[in-house]
Design an enzyme around this catalytic site. Structure first.
Site, mmCIF file in Angstrom:
data_model
loop_
_atom_site.group_PDB
_atom_site.id
_atom_site.type_symbol
_atom_site.label_atom_id
_atom_site.label_comp_id
_atom_site.label_asym_id
_atom_site.label_seq_id
_atom_site.Cartn_x
_atom_site.Cartn_y
_atom_site.Cartn_z
ATOM 1 N N GLY A 36 0.796 -1.222 0.000
ATOM 2 C CA GLY A 36 0.000 0.000 0.000
ATOM 3 C C GLY A 36 0.825 1.267 0.000
ATOM 4 O O GLY A 36 0.298 2.351 0.261
ATOM 5 N N SER A 105 12.632 -0.684 -1.615
ATOM 6 C CA SER A 105 13.909 -0.403 -0.936
ATOM 7 C C SER A 105 14.173 -1.416 0.178
ATOM 8 O O SER A 105 14.086 -1.080 1.358
ATOM 9 C CB SER A 105 13.950 1.031 -0.400
ATOM 10 O OG SER A 105 12.771 1.410 0.260
#
Length: 205
Positions: A36, A105
């Protein structure tokens, strides 16, 4: 000794920030695919923009259409992808913007390398901690199915690790509560640390 020198401009980043009436920062949304990140970052940007703040959202998919379209998904390429994004985000923060970025990341080293580019307090790590079971059930791009079938190698959360942040400024599980409540929590945090003016913020909620 390098012949390349830094050219100091007559307008500094504080002047640009003052002109916009805001304190520029980078909000770095990190988490698994399907957690999300982009939805939350996009909703927050909309709220800030509607309240008159100057913003820009850097999205993991979008940058691969241009800035990073020459990169693949090897460890080295993913590292370079985030290096470029970090440098671009720094330029945007220097320009006085509130920058939001949504990237998986997966490693702490990558995220800390980006953090090191910014002044103290200008990098806000937002860990979107939605459990992998929820992310996989959502599977908006069908990537988990492909990863389970062996069609995607080194897929974060399945065949490659995700290193959970240990000192994120904010942690949000998007499977708990609704989007509006989550955005309000982010806005309250930004007001509390005086990144944005609370009077302007009232227009955003």
């Amino acid at each position: 000794m390098s012949d390349i020198v830094w050219h100091q401009h007559s307008i500094d980043k504080q002047s640009r920030a003052d002109q916009k009436g805001q304190n520029p920062i980078l909000l770095w949304f990190t988490g698994l695919s399907g957690s999300g990140k982009s939805t939350l970052a996009g909703a927050l940007e909309r709220a800030l923009f509607d309240a008159g703040f100057h913003t820009y959202l850097l999205d993991g998919d979008n940058v691969r259409h241009g800035l990073c379209k020459d990169l693949g998904f090897s460890a080295d390429d993913r590292d370079e992808n985030l290096r470029r994004v970090g440098e671009v985000a720094k330029l945007m923060v220097d320009a006085g913007l509130v920058v939001l970025s949504a990237f998986i990341s997966p490693t702490r080293e990558e995220r800390e390398r980006v953090r090191a580019l910014f002044d103290q307090g200008q990098f806000i790590e937002v860990h979107v901690s939605t459990p992998i079971e929820v992310c996989e059930a959502r599977d908006p791009k069908g990537l988990y199915s492909k990863a389970r079938a062996g069609e995607i190698k080194n897929f974060t959360g399945i065949s490659a690790p995700y290193e959970t942040p240990t000192a994120a400024e904010l942690t949000i599980d998007t499977s708990k509560g609704d989007l509006a409540t989550q955005v309000s929590a982010l806005l309250d945090y930004l007001a509390a640390i005086q990144v944005i003016d609370s009077e302007k913020l009232k227009k955003a909620v």
